[in-house]
Motif scaffolding. Structure first.
Motif, mmCIF file in Angstrom:
data_model
loop_
_atom_site.group_PDB
_atom_site.id
_atom_site.type_symbol
_atom_site.label_atom_id
_atom_site.label_comp_id
_atom_site.label_asym_id
_atom_site.label_seq_id
_atom_site.Cartn_x
_atom_site.Cartn_y
_atom_site.Cartn_z
ATOM 1 N N ASP A 177 -27.253 4.382 20.086
ATOM 2 C CA ASP A 177 -26.721 4.530 18.725
ATOM 3 C C ASP A 177 -27.593 5.468 17.900
ATOM 4 O O ASP A 177 -27.096 6.315 17.161
ATOM 5 N N ASP A 178 -28.921 5.318 18.011
ATOM 6 C CA ASP A 178 -29.841 6.196 17.283
ATOM 7 C C ASP A 178 -29.625 7.657 17.670
ATOM 8 O O ASP A 178 -29.640 8.546 16.818
ATOM 9 N N LEU A 179 -29.434 7.904 18.955
ATOM 10 C CA LEU A 179 -29.227 9.281 19.427
ATOM 11 C C LEU A 179 -27.924 9.859 18.894
ATOM 12 O O LEU A 179 -27.865 11.039 18.521
ATOM 13 N N ARG A 180 -26.884 9.053 18.837
ATOM 14 C CA ARG A 180 -25.595 9.523 18.304
ATOM 15 C C ARG A 180 -25.703 9.814 16.809
ATOM 16 O O ARG A 180 -25.174 10.831 16.322
ATOM 17 N N ILE A 181 -26.378 8.939 16.078
ATOM 18 C CA ILE A 181 -26.567 9.156 14.640
ATOM 19 C C ILE A 181 -27.405 10.406 14.411
ATOM 20 O O ILE A 181 -27.093 11.239 13.545
ATOM 21 N N PRO A 207 -56.715 4.305 18.055
ATOM 22 C CA PRO A 207 -56.031 3.123 18.606
ATOM 23 C C PRO A 207 -54.684 2.865 17.946
ATOM 24 O O PRO A 207 -54.440 1.820 17.359
ATOM 25 N N VAL A 208 -53.813 3.854 18.014
ATOM 26 C CA VAL A 208 -52.480 3.710 17.425
ATOM 27 C C VAL A 208 -51.440 4.131 18.448
ATOM 28 O O VAL A 208 -51.728 4.851 19.398
ATOM 29 N N ARG A 209 -50.244 3.681 18.237
ATOM 30 C CA ARG A 209 -49.140 4.096 19.091
ATOM 31 C C ARG A 209 -48.321 5.127 18.342
ATOM 32 O O ARG A 209 -48.101 5.026 17.147
ATOM 33 N N HIS A 210 -47.836 6.081 19.078
ATOM 34 C CA HIS A 210 -47.011 7.131 18.486
ATOM 35 C C HIS A 210 -45.605 7.044 19.046
ATOM 36 O O HIS A 210 -45.399 6.649 20.178
ATOM 37 N N GLY A 211 -44.682 7.449 18.245
ATOM 38 C CA GLY A 211 -43.314 7.571 18.715
ATOM 39 C C GLY A 211 -42.440 6.377 18.387
ATOM 40 O O GLY A 211 -42.896 5.365 17.875
ATOM 41 N N HIS A 212 -41.195 6.555 18.680
ATOM 42 C CA HIS A 212 -40.188 5.535 18.432
ATOM 43 C C HIS A 212 -39.146 5.669 19.535
ATOM 44 O O HIS A 212 -38.661 6.759 19.801
ATOM 45 N N LEU A 213 -38.842 4.574 20.188
ATOM 46 C CA LEU A 213 -37.828 4.611 21.227
ATOM 47 C C LEU A 213 -36.447 4.588 20.577
ATOM 48 O O LEU A 213 -36.164 3.725 19.747
ATOM 49 N N LEU A 214 -35.632 5.536 20.944
ATOM 50 C CA LEU A 214 -34.292 5.634 20.383
ATOM 51 C C LEU A 214 -33.278 5.019 21.339
ATOM 52 O O LEU A 214 -33.290 5.324 22.533
ATOM 53 N N ASN A 215 -32.406 4.178 20.800
ATOM 54 C CA ASN A 215 -31.324 3.649 21.630
ATOM 55 C C ASN A 215 -30.138 4.621 21.554
ATOM 56 O O ASN A 215 -30.193 5.639 20.855
#
Length: 103
Positions: A21-25, A11-19
């Protein structure tokens, strides 16, 4: 939570949504780590390293830098992780926590 457990799933969530700015970094960090150079003009506001952070690396011949491109020298390859950590506000904040230190 209980439904996922009953389905034999964690019962956990995986991942992180990248905005954007995150993608450019991420692209700049990958360029530093994989290619040994990166165009810092691709960074979003707030992610550009301060000149005082770059000066010691330039003085120690770990990087060269013109107004746009950061180039890791052969001597600087040992410190790729530390150099890449200069990019991005989250990494800059995380550096204040000590996990491991370069020499």
């Amino acid at each position: 939570y209980m439904e996922r457990l009953e389905q034999n799933q964690l019962p956990v969530r995986h991942g992180h949504l990248l905005n954007d700015d995150d993608l450019r970094i991420r692209k700049v960090i990958l360029d530093i780590m994989c290619r040994g150079k990166a165009s810092l003009k691709e960074l979003p506001d707030g992610a550009y390293p301060e000149p005082m952070e770059l000066e010691p690396l330039i003085d120690d011949a770990l990087i060269s830098f013109d107004d746009e491109t950061l180039l890791v020298t052969e001597k600087g390859r040992t410190f790729l992780r530390n150099i890449a950590a200069l990019v991005g506000p989250r990494l800059r904040t995380a550096r204040q926590q000590t996990y491991s230190k370069a020499i």
